[in-house]
Design a protein around this motif. Structure first.
Motif, PDB file in Angstrom:
ATOM      1  N   PHE A  12     -26.173 -12.641  32.345  1.00  0.00           N
ATOM      2  CA  PHE A  12     -25.477 -13.713  33.054  1.00  0.00           C
ATOM      3  C   PHE A  12     -25.701 -15.052  32.359  1.00  0.00           C
ATOM      4  CE2 PHE A  12     -25.261 -17.028  36.301  1.00  0.00           C
ATOM      5  CZ  PHE A  12     -23.987 -16.808  36.821  1.00  0.00           C
ATOM      6  N   LEU A  13     -26.944 -15.371  32.040  1.00  0.00           N
ATOM      7  CA  LEU A  13     -27.242 -16.649  31.385  1.00  0.00           C
ATOM      8  C   LEU A  13     -26.661 -16.703  29.975  1.00  0.00           C
ATOM      9  CD1 LEU A  13     -30.920 -17.266  32.581  1.00  0.00           C
ATOM     10  CD2 LEU A  13     -28.819 -18.386  33.381  1.00  0.00           C
ATOM     11  N   ALA A  14     -26.678 -15.566  29.275  1.00  0.00           N
ATOM     12  CA  ALA A  14     -26.126 -15.532  27.917  1.00  0.00           C
ATOM     13  C   ALA A  14     -24.615 -15.753  27.927  1.00  0.00           C
ATOM     14  CB  ALA A  14     -26.457 -14.197  27.257  1.00  0.00           C
ATOM     15  N   GLU A  15     -23.949 -15.323  28.979  1.00  0.00           N
ATOM     16  CA  GLU A  15     -22.493 -15.451  29.066  1.00  0.00           C
ATOM     17  C   GLU A  15     -22.032 -16.837  29.499  1.00  0.00           C
ATOM     18  OE1 GLU A  15     -20.050 -13.335  28.124  1.00  0.00           O
ATOM     19  OE2 GLU A  15     -21.659 -12.101  27.323  1.00  0.00           O
ATOM     20  N   LEU A  16     -22.902 -17.606  30.148  1.00  0.00           N
ATOM     21  CA  LEU A  16     -22.492 -18.932  30.616  1.00  0.00           C
ATOM     22  C   LEU A  16     -22.134 -19.837  29.444  1.00  0.00           C
ATOM     23  CD1 LEU A  16     -25.019 -19.713  33.487  1.00  0.00           C
ATOM     24  CD2 LEU A  16     -22.601 -19.122  33.689  1.00  0.00           C
ATOM     25  N   GLY A  17     -20.938 -20.371  29.484  1.00  0.00           N
ATOM     26  CA  GLY A  17     -20.531 -21.340  28.469  1.00  0.00           C
ATOM     27  C   GLY A  17     -20.177 -20.743  27.124  1.00  0.00           C
ATOM     28  N   ASP A  18     -20.101 -19.414  27.009  1.00  0.00           N
ATOM     29  CA  ASP A  18     -19.741 -18.847  25.708  1.00  0.00           C
ATOM     30  C   ASP A  18     -18.222 -18.851  25.553  1.00  0.00           C
ATOM     31  OD1 ASP A  18     -18.887 -16.710  27.250  1.00  0.00           O
ATOM     32  OD2 ASP A  18     -19.774 -15.195  25.963  1.00  0.00           O
ATOM     33  N   LYS A  19     -17.752 -18.405  24.396  1.00  0.00           N
ATOM     34  CA  LYS A  19     -16.318 -18.436  24.114  1.00  0.00           C
ATOM     35  C   LYS A  19     -15.515 -17.595  25.095  1.00  0.00           C
ATOM     36  CE  LYS A  19     -17.147 -17.091  20.092  1.00  0.00           C
ATOM     37  NZ  LYS A  19     -17.648 -16.719  18.832  1.00  0.00           N
ATOM     38  N   THR A  20     -16.084 -16.492  25.552  1.00  0.00           N
ATOM     39  CA  THR A  20     -15.381 -15.635  26.499  1.00  0.00           C
ATOM     40  C   THR A  20     -15.134 -16.378  27.804  1.00  0.00           C
ATOM     41  OG1 THR A  20     -16.467 -13.713  25.548  1.00  0.00           O
ATOM     42  CG2 THR A  20     -15.490 -13.425  27.721  1.00  0.00           C
ATOM     43  N   GLN A  21     -16.146 -17.054  28.290  1.00  0.00           N
ATOM     44  CA  GLN A  21     -15.987 -17.785  29.550  1.00  0.00           C
ATOM     45  C   GLN A  21     -14.999 -18.934  29.380  1.00  0.00           C
ATOM     46  OE1 GLN A  21     -19.363 -19.935  31.177  1.00  0.00           O
ATOM     47  NE2 GLN A  21     -18.774 -19.284  33.228  1.00  0.00           N
ATOM     48  N   LEU A  22     -15.062 -19.620  28.258  1.00  0.00           N
ATOM     49  CA  LEU A  22     -14.129 -20.718  28.027  1.00  0.00           C
ATOM     50  C   LEU A  22     -12.690 -20.212  27.935  1.00  0.00           C
ATOM     51  CD1 LEU A  22     -16.204 -22.809  25.473  1.00  0.00           C
ATOM     52  CD2 LEU A  22     -15.886 -23.234  27.910  1.00  0.00           C
ATOM     53  N   ALA A  23     -12.483 -19.071  27.289  1.00  0.00           N
ATOM     54  CA  ALA A  23     -11.139 -18.491  27.224  1.00  0.00           C
ATOM     55  C   ALA A  23     -10.652 -18.119  28.625  1.00  0.00           C
ATOM     56  CB  ALA A  23     -11.140 -17.262  26.318  1.00  0.00           C
ATOM     57  N   THR A  24     -11.534 -17.576  29.441  1.00  0.00           N
ATOM     58  CA  THR A  24     -11.168 -17.212  30.805  1.00  0.00           C
ATOM     59  C   THR A  24     -10.808 -18.454  31.616  1.00  0.00           C
ATOM     60  OG1 THR A  24     -12.638 -15.302  30.679  1.00  0.00           O
ATOM     61  CG2 THR A  24     -11.917 -15.960  32.867  1.00  0.00           C
ATOM     62  N   VAL A  25     -11.549 -19.531  31.435  1.00  0.00           N
ATOM     63  CA  VAL A  25     -11.233 -20.796  32.112  1.00  0.00           C
ATOM     64  C   VAL A  25      -9.834 -21.265  31.708  1.00  0.00           C
ATOM     65  CG1 VAL A  25     -11.822 -23.254  32.226  1.00  0.00           C
ATOM     66  CG2 VAL A  25     -13.612 -21.538  32.453  1.00  0.00           C
ATOM     67  N   LEU A  26      -9.522 -21.170  30.417  1.00  0.00           N
ATOM     68  CA  LEU A  26      -8.200 -21.605  29.957  1.00  0.00           C
ATOM     69  C   LEU A  26      -7.092 -20.754  30.554  1.00  0.00           C
ATOM     70  CD1 LEU A  26      -8.963 -22.417  26.217  1.00  0.00           C
ATOM     71  CD2 LEU A  26      -8.466 -24.018  28.067  1.00  0.00           C
ATOM     72  N   ALA A  28      -7.216 -19.101  33.376  1.00  0.00           N
ATOM     73  CA  ALA A  28      -7.158 -19.369  34.816  1.00  0.00           C
ATOM     74  C   ALA A  28      -6.514 -20.727  35.112  1.00  0.00           C
ATOM     75  CB  ALA A  28      -8.555 -19.301  35.425  1.00  0.00           C
ATOM     76  N   SER A  29      -6.611 -21.655  34.164  1.00  0.00           N
ATOM     77  CA  SER A  29      -6.039 -22.983  34.397  1.00  0.00           C
ATOM     78  C   SER A  29      -4.530 -23.011  34.175  1.00  0.00           C
ATOM     79  CB  SER A  29      -6.724 -24.020  33.501  1.00  0.00           C
ATOM     80  OG  SER A  29      -6.382 -23.786  32.145  1.00  0.00           O
ATOM     81  N   ASP A  30      -3.986 -21.939  33.600  1.00  0.00           N
ATOM     82  CA  ASP A  30      -2.538 -21.830  33.416  1.00  0.00           C
ATOM     83  C   ASP A  30      -1.918 -21.483  34.765  1.00  0.00           C
ATOM     84  OD1 ASP A  30       0.072 -21.242  32.771  1.00  0.00           O
ATOM     85  OD2 ASP A  30      -0.416 -19.752  31.239  1.00  0.00           O
ATOM     86  N   GLY A  31      -1.171 -22.396  35.343  1.00  0.00           N
ATOM     87  CA  GLY A  31      -0.611 -22.215  36.667  1.00  0.00           C
ATOM     88  C   GLY A  31       0.309 -21.011  36.805  1.00  0.00           C
ATOM     89  N   GLY A  32       0.821 -20.496  35.700  1.00  0.00           N
ATOM     90  CA  GLY A  32       1.747 -19.379  35.766  1.00  0.00           C
ATOM     91  C   GLY A  32       1.079 -18.024  35.875  1.00  0.00           C
ATOM     92  N   LYS A  33      -0.237 -17.993  35.802  1.00  0.00           N
ATOM     93  CA  LYS A  33      -0.954 -16.717  35.835  1.00  0.00           C
ATOM     94  C   LYS A  33      -1.698 -16.558  37.161  1.00  0.00           C
ATOM     95  CE  LYS A  33      -1.702 -16.095  30.896  1.00  0.00           C
ATOM     96  NZ  LYS A  33      -1.046 -17.282  30.379  1.00  0.00           N
ATOM     97  N   SER A  34      -1.660 -15.346  37.696  1.00  0.00           N
ATOM     98  CA  SER A  34      -2.393 -15.024  38.915  1.00  0.00           C
ATOM     99  C   SER A  34      -3.895 -15.080  38.633  1.00  0.00           C
ATOM    100  CB  SER A  34      -1.999 -13.627  39.391  1.00  0.00           C
ATOM    101  OG  SER A  34      -2.984 -13.082  40.237  1.00  0.00           O
ATOM    102  N   LYS A  35      -4.636 -15.738  39.508  1.00  0.00           N
ATOM    103  CA  LYS A  35      -6.092 -15.829  39.334  1.00  0.00           C
ATOM    104  C   LYS A  35      -6.734 -14.449  39.450  1.00  0.00           C
ATOM    105  CE  LYS A  35      -5.331 -20.170  39.121  1.00  0.00           C
ATOM    106  NZ  LYS A  35      -4.219 -20.390  38.239  1.00  0.00           N
ATOM    107  N   LEU A  36      -6.197 -13.609  40.326  1.00  0.00           N
ATOM    108  CA  LEU A  36      -6.716 -12.251  40.466  1.00  0.00           C
ATOM    109  C   LEU A  36      -6.468 -11.447  39.195  1.00  0.00           C
ATOM    110  CD1 LEU A  36      -8.071 -10.081  42.170  1.00  0.00           C
ATOM    111  CD2 LEU A  36      -5.830  -9.528  43.137  1.00  0.00           C
TER     112      LEU A  36
END
Length: 92
Positions: A12-26, A28-36
């Motif tokens: 969990f700590l290793a994954e925080l702030g890594d590229k995978t999480q940042l890509a997921t944030v991007l 999720a921030s796209d309004g056209g995509k379902s968050k689920l």
């Protein structure tokens, strides 16, 4: 249960702030995509990547003892960190 918590907290700590999480944030921030859908796709990708890592670790366990495997993993992190530091100074 202690081993489970140790693995969970470490990953969990290793994954925080890594590229995978940042890509997921991007995504999720796209309004056209379902968050689920973003959550499901990202979770399945992480499960698949973790499955490959477990298989690789199990295979490596057959040929390497625990100490050399820890040394190889540690050296890999040090090398990657060193390369990142060098890249920072080259870009500056």
């Amino acid at each position: 249960m202690t081993a489970f918590l140790s693995i969970f907290v470490t990953v969990f700590l290793a994954e925080l702030g890594d590229k995978t999480q940042l890509a997921t944030v991007l995504f999720a921030s796209d309004g056209g995509k379902s968050k689920l859908m973003v959550f499901s796709a990202a979770a399945l990708a992480l499960i698949a990547a973790t499955g490959l890592a477990v298989l690789a670790g199990a295979a490596a366990d057959k040929w390497l003892s625990a100490l050399p495997l820890k040394l190889i993993a540690g050296a890999g992190f040090v090398i990657i960190g060193g390369l990142m530091i060098l890249d920072h100074f080259r870009a500056a």
